[in-house]
Design an enzyme around this catalytic site. Sequence first.
Site, PDB file in Angstrom:
ATOM      1  N   LYS A  52       0.843  -1.207   0.000  1.00 51.13           N
ATOM      2  CA  LYS A  52       0.000   0.000   0.000  1.00 51.13           C
ATOM      3  C   LYS A  52       0.875   1.254   0.000  1.00 51.13           C
ATOM      4  CE  LYS A  52      -3.669  -2.527   2.272  1.00 51.13           C
ATOM      5  NZ  LYS A  52      -4.296  -2.944   3.533  1.00 51.13           N
ATOM      6  N   GLN A  96      -4.877  -1.630   9.760  1.00 50.06           N
ATOM      7  CA  GLN A  96      -4.562  -2.928   9.144  1.00 50.06           C
ATOM      8  C   GLN A  96      -5.008  -4.063  10.066  1.00 50.06           C
ATOM      9  OE1 GLN A  96      -3.186  -3.459   5.975  1.00 50.06           O
ATOM     10  NE2 GLN A  96      -3.695  -5.585   6.435  1.00 50.06           N
ATOM     11  N   ASP A 119     -11.311   2.328   3.828  1.00 52.34           N
ATOM     12  CA  ASP A 119     -11.503   0.879   3.702  1.00 52.34           C
ATOM     13  C   ASP A 119     -12.984   0.509   3.623  1.00 52.34           C
ATOM     14  OD1 ASP A 119      -9.326  -0.762   3.364  1.00 52.34           O
ATOM     15  OD2 ASP A 119      -8.806  -0.873   5.491  1.00 52.34           O
TER      16      ASP A 119
END
Length: 279
Positions: A52, A96, A119
């Site tokens: 990422k 994460q 997200d």
Amino acid sequence: MPKILDGKELAQKIRSNLKIKVDELKLEGIHPKLAVIMVGEDPSSKIYVRNKSKACEEIGIEYEEFLLKDTIQMEELLKLIDTLNKRQDVHGILLQSPIPNNLDINLAFKSIVPEKDVDGFNPVNVGRLCLNQDGFVSCTPFGVMKLLEEYNIDVEGKNAVIIGRSNIVGKPMAQCLLNKNATITICHSKTKELDKITKTADILISAVGRPKFVKKNMVKEGAVVIDVGTNRLEDGKLVGDVDFDEVAPITSYITKVPGGVGPMTIAMLMTNIVKAAGM
Ligand code: NAP
């Protein structure tokens, strides 16, 4: 022979277009920035986070990483999220997963303000997806939809079967397809006669996490097969859920692993960050 749905190629195209948008935003004085929070030292998470950060760098998105010890308490995590929520220079916040079991991941996702929830895991954005309203969509299902769109695969009226019902893949995937008027079946570990159900699929999406799980006898001739699974074999090779060699010849379109859904997930995360910065 089937056509390959090339996620790597499409992701690159999306990233090139995003770079232009980021340059335009910078001319307006907006410097898109992603903040990533990682708790603990999960090796797979480290790889995902590195990928990422590389994508951000390529596009010109600023990137700040917060590495927290796996001994932290929930209050500390919430405090950091609160600080990032308030920071004007941060446009997207990504926590994460996985995080240690003693921490409440749902509360953490809920604490990220919907406007920075790139997200798409905050219940507000999940709700917006369910109501077919604009918001941030979970990156993997969003990427699958883009891939289908790029190859002009119309899902309206099609039977779509999804194997897997996780909050990050299976459920939002079903909702995305439903919003485009597909007829949806969601399967999971308690589903009976899975092969009979999957065989009805015009579009079959597997998000299970088991190598060679989807075999030829589970797939209808001419189906579109999307393999979300990412499984690391003992020799280090990355494979999907679908037994590609066996299944591919009877499909009309299929994704590969690697080079299918994985790169699309990152491209859609970048898309969401640029959208957040432009809001
Ligand atoms: P997950 O939370 O572990 O969910 C797996 C799902 O598979 C569950 O719903 C489970 O059912 C179902 N399942 C397990 N065994 C089954 C069986 N025998 N028959 C039918 N269903 C079964 O995993 P996830 O987070 O959704 O991820 C799924 C896979 O996609 C993993 O390999 C992951 O690494 C990969 N992934 C890839 C990307 C990408 O960008 N390519 C992104 C995210 C995830 P129950 O609910 O009943 O347990």
